[in-house]
Write an enzyme that holds these catalytic residues in place. Sequence first.
Site, mmCIF file in Angstrom:
data_model
loop_
_atom_site.group_PDB
_atom_site.id
_atom_site.type_symbol
_atom_site.label_atom_id
_atom_site.label_comp_id
_atom_site.label_asym_id
_atom_site.label_seq_id
_atom_site.Cartn_x
_atom_site.Cartn_y
_atom_site.Cartn_z
ATOM 1 N N THR A 57 7.640 -16.855 -38.969
ATOM 2 C CA THR A 57 8.621 -15.913 -38.451
ATOM 3 C C THR A 57 9.729 -15.776 -39.481
ATOM 4 O O THR A 57 9.678 -16.393 -40.548
ATOM 5 C CB THR A 57 9.215 -16.409 -37.118
ATOM 6 O OG1 THR A 57 10.069 -17.543 -37.386
ATOM 7 C CG2 THR A 57 8.123 -16.824 -36.143
ATOM 8 N N CYS A 58 10.734 -14.989 -39.141
ATOM 9 C CA CYS A 58 11.846 -14.832 -40.075
ATOM 10 C C CYS A 58 12.616 -16.140 -40.255
ATOM 11 O O CYS A 58 13.281 -16.336 -41.273
ATOM 12 C CB CYS A 58 12.797 -13.739 -39.594
ATOM 13 S SG CYS A 58 13.441 -14.019 -37.933
ATOM 14 N N ASN A 59 12.519 -17.054 -39.286
ATOM 15 C CA ASN A 59 13.304 -18.285 -39.334
ATOM 16 C C ASN A 59 12.531 -19.514 -39.775
ATOM 17 O O ASN A 59 13.135 -20.523 -40.119
ATOM 18 C CB ASN A 59 13.913 -18.573 -37.954
ATOM 19 C CG ASN A 59 14.992 -17.592 -37.595
ATOM 20 O OD1 ASN A 59 15.695 -17.089 -38.458
ATOM 21 N ND2 ASN A 59 15.121 -17.298 -36.310
ATOM 22 N N SER A 113 15.412 -22.972 -31.874
ATOM 23 C CA SER A 113 15.590 -21.617 -32.409
ATOM 24 C C SER A 113 16.933 -21.488 -33.111
ATOM 25 O O SER A 113 17.889 -22.206 -32.797
ATOM 26 C CB SER A 113 15.503 -20.584 -31.275
ATOM 27 O OG SER A 113 14.220 -20.572 -30.705
ATOM 28 N N GLU A 120 11.368 -15.812 -28.760
ATOM 29 C CA GLU A 120 10.399 -14.987 -29.483
ATOM 30 C C GLU A 120 9.343 -15.822 -30.197
ATOM 31 O O GLU A 120 8.218 -15.373 -30.410
ATOM 32 C CB GLU A 120 11.136 -14.081 -30.474
ATOM 33 C CG GLU A 120 11.989 -13.014 -29.791
ATOM 34 C CD GLU A 120 12.675 -12.082 -30.785
ATOM 35 O OE1 GLU A 120 12.420 -12.242 -31.991
ATOM 36 O OE2 GLU A 120 13.449 -11.221 -30.351
ATOM 37 N N GLN A 124 4.642 -16.035 -31.193
ATOM 38 C CA GLN A 124 4.046 -16.289 -32.502
ATOM 39 C C GLN A 124 3.103 -17.498 -32.449
ATOM 40 O O GLN A 124 2.045 -17.505 -33.094
ATOM 41 C CB GLN A 124 5.147 -16.533 -33.539
ATOM 42 C CG GLN A 124 6.086 -15.355 -33.742
ATOM 43 C CD GLN A 124 5.374 -14.145 -34.328
ATOM 44 O OE1 GLN A 124 4.440 -14.280 -35.103
ATOM 45 N NE2 GLN A 124 5.814 -12.956 -33.941
ATOM 46 N N GLY A 193 11.824 0.287 -40.612
ATOM 47 C CA GLY A 193 10.864 -0.775 -40.322
ATOM 48 C C GLY A 193 10.667 -0.958 -38.829
ATOM 49 O O GLY A 193 11.616 -0.876 -38.054
ATOM 50 N N THR A 194 9.417 -1.221 -38.426
ATOM 51 C CA THR A 194 9.116 -1.373 -37.000
ATOM 52 C C THR A 194 8.432 -2.707 -36.701
ATOM 53 O O THR A 194 7.568 -2.797 -35.846
ATOM 54 C CB THR A 194 8.214 -0.227 -36.499
ATOM 55 O OG1 THR A 194 7.012 -0.202 -37.295
ATOM 56 C CG2 THR A 194 8.909 1.094 -36.564
ATOM 57 N N GLY A 195 8.838 -3.750 -37.444
ATOM 58 C CA GLY A 195 8.354 -5.086 -37.105
ATOM 59 C C GLY A 195 8.938 -5.500 -35.766
ATOM 60 O O GLY A 195 9.689 -4.753 -35.138
#
Length: 434
Positions: A57-59, A113, A120, A124, A193-195
């Site tokens: 993920t982004c994190n 998180s 979220e 994933q 962007g549509t992520g």
Amino acid sequence: MENFNMSSSTTFYALGLSYKKADAEIRGKFSLDTQAQSDLLMQAKAEGIESLIVTCTCNRTEVYGFAHHPYELIKLLCENSNGSVEEFQQAAYIYKNEEAVNHMFRVGTGLDSQILGDFEIISQIKIAFNHSKQEGLVNTFLDRLVNTVIQASKKVKTETKISSGATSVSFASVQYIIRNVADIENKNILLFGTGKIGRNTCENLVKHTKNSHITLINRTKNKAELLAGKLNIIVKDYDDLKEELQQADVLVVATGAQNPTIDKTSLNLQKTLLILDLSIPRNVDTNVEEIPGVTLIHLDDLSQITDDTLERRKQHIPAAEAIIDDLKLELNTWVNGRKCAPTIHALKAKLNDIVSAEFAFQKKKIINFDEVQMDLISSRIIQKLTNHFAVHLKNENNSLDQKIEFIEKVFQIGQFTQKISPSSAEEKYKIKLS
């Protein structure tokens, strides 16, 4: 803390990098797109890794799996990303056995998180789990663990208020825009962007800004149109990006590109512009800050925003941890049941052998020996004996490993247990959760 003893040769590990120690640049290097994740799984199978899942993920980027040594998993991660072993060593973490299990529970329930209570990540984990399962890389223990973590996530979300209030990275970005852009309802907002974060941010923008000047651009236009149809916003072609950048007052970038898609040259601005980069790796080059009037805010900056909502969420951490402890106990009970099963089966077989030998001896001595009646009685006695041993083994007061070793030694069934022990991974791994 009693250590897991997964098997004589393999250990369950959780390793990776997250926002806690790795900045956006480093996390970007270890980011894995869909193809890279598939390649990693294929390489894992080729190299004899029995069971693992990989999330990105982004994190965070993480690998959960079984290996003889953590380097086997680190190697997979580094060879399928742009990160090096040296960079991994500087910013990563490695947990094993009980700590690895605890880590997955905390990640899956939003306790780990970047914004407390952001759930979220569990989606994933589900995607990664299903991907590995399709490739035959999920053994029974990992299957049970992931499903228990998913159950914990649901219970924490529904039975506590740790996710109360709309606080997530996407919502934090909208909060930031509202707080820092005057007259936001009349400004031109461009979303590139549509992520997943991009979609969530777009929904929050529509909901909370009441803005009718939101434009959406994506390299694949039909994805943008699908989202726009639900939210009644404008969609433009990718070729219109430069023109739309000139009109925008706020730019939100949330693409999945591996390199910057927006830089100083592409902007070529002479006006104020607020840019929010919600991408990992970074999709906006930091050189845009050289343009007068341009403000660049990255994902990590947004995640540091704290407000009353987050403070209230912290009060519910103990309740969430109590749910996790209950489900870990259930998992531990299941694990111990599977762990002692081979010994109980071997013990029962040993007792049957003793009875059979005694039957053979008595039949020679007793006329009209009632073998059927004695077989029935002996079966009941053997069942009662093995039940007593099973209860004793599952008693949490002492070490299960020591009790199994003692019973096997007394009844001389150690080697026999080895022979009849199922070859499935979950039963040969000696797992202890508490």
